[in-house]
Write a protein that holds these residues in place. Structure first.
Motif, PDB file in Angstrom:
ATOM      1  N   CYS A   1      66.447  68.760  95.202  1.00  0.00           N
ATOM      2  CA  CYS A   1      65.368  68.882  96.188  1.00  0.00           C
ATOM      3  C   CYS A   1      64.837  70.314  96.216  1.00  0.00           C
ATOM      4  O   CYS A   1      65.617  71.266  96.244  1.00  0.00           O
TER       5      CYS A   1
ATOM      6  N   CYS B   1      66.167  71.662  99.966  1.00  0.00           N
ATOM      7  CA  CYS B   1      67.582  71.799 100.360  1.00  0.00           C
ATOM      8  C   CYS B   1      68.555  71.706  99.193  1.00  0.00           C
ATOM      9  O   CYS B   1      69.767  71.783  99.397  1.00  0.00           O
TER      10      CYS B   1
ATOM     11  N   HIS C   1      69.612  69.296  97.543  1.00  0.00           N
ATOM     12  CA  HIS C   1      70.371  68.040  97.458  1.00  0.00           C
ATOM     13  C   HIS C   1      69.883  67.278  96.219  1.00  0.00           C
ATOM     14  O   HIS C   1      68.712  67.326  95.887  1.00  0.00           O
TER      15      HIS C   1
ATOM     16  N   CYS D   1      63.899  63.047  99.191  1.00  0.00           N
ATOM     17  CA  CYS D   1      65.244  63.584  99.418  1.00  0.00           C
ATOM     18  C   CYS D   1      65.858  62.865 100.628  1.00  0.00           C
ATOM     19  O   CYS D   1      65.265  62.901 101.712  1.00  0.00           O
TER      20      CYS D   1
ATOM     21  N   CYS E   1      66.852  65.806 103.546  1.00  0.00           N
ATOM     22  CA  CYS E   1      65.857  66.473 104.414  1.00  0.00           C
ATOM     23  C   CYS E   1      64.548  65.686 104.500  1.00  0.00           C
ATOM     24  O   CYS E   1      63.634  66.078 105.204  1.00  0.00           O
TER      25      CYS E   1
HETATM   26 ZN   LIG Z   1      66.075  67.954 100.611  1.00  0.00          ZN
END
Ligand SMILES: [Zn+2]
Length: 408
Positions: free
Chosen positions: A3, A6, A8, A46, A49
């Motif tokens: 992401c 973040c 991820h 994502c 987030c």
């Molecule tokens: Zn994210």
């Protein structure tokens, strides 16, 4: 891929539109005999987030840096929107000759001209040389750069603090959204306000606006995602408004997180709640978008094939980026849609990327008198129908393909 906000790992697909050339890569006639670059066009979301974002691939920055914050045209309604915004903010924030306004992606000064007229000091940030030059012709100061933490620090070093920053339709176009947002929290004065406008993801899904996905459009934004990204980068969202521009946009007003000068308005909780009620925090909400996009594609193809069989003629209007996404996803070529009209003289004489449909001027359409005019920039539908009112004289009808094929 990770992401962009973040980090991820992204596993959830939102839209898979196959592959397409960069949507603003209009082709000159001599380019038709050369190979064209096609890139995967896939939007992921994502699940940590909820930032929806285009799939990354190697070397993309080299392909798109010139297209940062590209605007295809300034309609009269958009200018009126900018003027009204300046007047509202001048009153709400008591801006005067001692204040400082900054606009990022200032383009040709379409908005700052009204700030300047009101006697409020201002400057623009605009990386595109041609549009920056147009703004300077209006007497507006322009920093010809990309905005982010680095430039924000340079502005601060000059002893400048910004009382109002404006960033319209640019947040979704920046590759490094964290660095971009962090720049605003650095330059704002203690009572300063940062205003951002961007198409609302909720409308994109509910109105089936999948054609607003293209490579240069890195993020697809909900208030949930924006609030999270802003908070991590020093900005607190204290107000949000819904606007009909670009098929349904949000205007988010933010302030410095370290000061929180203003109280958060009820609008923030209201829109967060509306998003949650619509399912924006569930993967199922995103998964449903693909089938709706495919349904619009099949309806468009059915319409064009029937027209071909019946000998009725269809032309398209508006060589916008979203038109390229629609036509390439649908696999439409000049045999089904012989030309696209655009009033922008820089596009006339060129060809649509991918579909290779020629772009012609309005005279071509007026002489040809097609039975149907497919409006590609559906967000400007009312204006276009008004401009082409004379089509009625030859029995011409208007058509849009989004959210679903409709003869107007
Ligand atoms: Zn994210």
């Amino acid at each position: 891929m990770k992401c962009r906000h973040c980090a991820h790992e992204l596993t959830q697909t939102f839209l898979d539109l196959g592959s397409a050339p960069p949507s603003n890569a209009y082709l000159k006639p001599e380019a038709l005999s050369q190979a064209e670059i096609w890139l995967p066009l896939k939007v992921m979301v994502c699940d940590a987030c909820w930032l929806a974002q285009t799939l990354d691939f190697t070397g993309r920055e080299n392909l798109f840096d010139a297209d940062y914050a590209y605007f295809s045209s300034f309609s009269s309604s958009w200018l009126a929107h900018a003027k009204k915004f300046v007047e509202t903010m001048r009153q709400d924030l008591s801006l005067n000759s001692q204040s400082l306004v900054m606009e990022v992606a200032a383009n040709d000064g379409y908005l700052l001209q009204y700030v300047q007229e009101a006697g409020i000091p201002c400057f623009g940030v605009e990386p595109t040389a041609s549009t920056a030059a147009a703004a300077r012709e209006k007497g507006i100061k322009v920093i010809e750069r990309f905005f982010g933490v680095e430039l924000a620090k340079e502005i601060l070093a000059r002893g400048q603090r910004v009382d109002l920053s404006v960033a319209n339709n640019v947040l979704a176009h920046v590759p490094d959204i964290n660095d971009f947002v962090a720049g605003f929290s650095l330059v704002l004065s203690e009572q300063g306000v940062a205003s951002f406008e961007f198409p609302h993801l909720l409308n994109m899904v509910e109105q089936n606006q999948f054609d607003t996905a293209y490579h240069e459009h890195y993020s697809y934004l909900s208030l949930h995602a924006v609030k999270t990204v802003f908070a991590k980068n020093g900005l607190h969202v204290f107000d949000v408004q819904e606007w009909p521009t670009h098929g349904g946009s949000l205007r988010v007003l933010a302030q410095r997180m370290d000061i929180r000068y203003r109280e958060e308005k009820a609008s923030v909780a209201q829109i967060l709640q509306a998003e949650q009620a619509a399912g924006i925090l569930n993967t199922g909400f995103y998964e449903a978008a693909q089938a709706k996009a495919e349904s619009a594609k099949f309806a468009l193809l059915e319409f064009l094939l029937n027209a071909k069989r019946n000998g009725t003629r269809v032309a398209a209007y508006g060589a916008a980026a979203k038109g390229n996404t629609l036509l390439n996803f649908s696999g439409v070529r000049p045999d089904l849609l012989p030309y696209v009209v655009d009033i922008n003289t820089h596009k006339q004489g060129k060809f649509m990327p991918g579909s290779h449909i020629p772009i012609v001027d309005i005279q071509h359409l007026l002489a040809d008198k097609p039975d149907f005019i497919l409006i590609l920039p559906w967000n400007l539908q009312a204006e276009i129908m008004q401009d082409l009112a004379q089509a009625k004289n030859w029995g011409g009808q208007f058509v849009v393909a989004i959210p679903q094929l409709t003869v107007l």
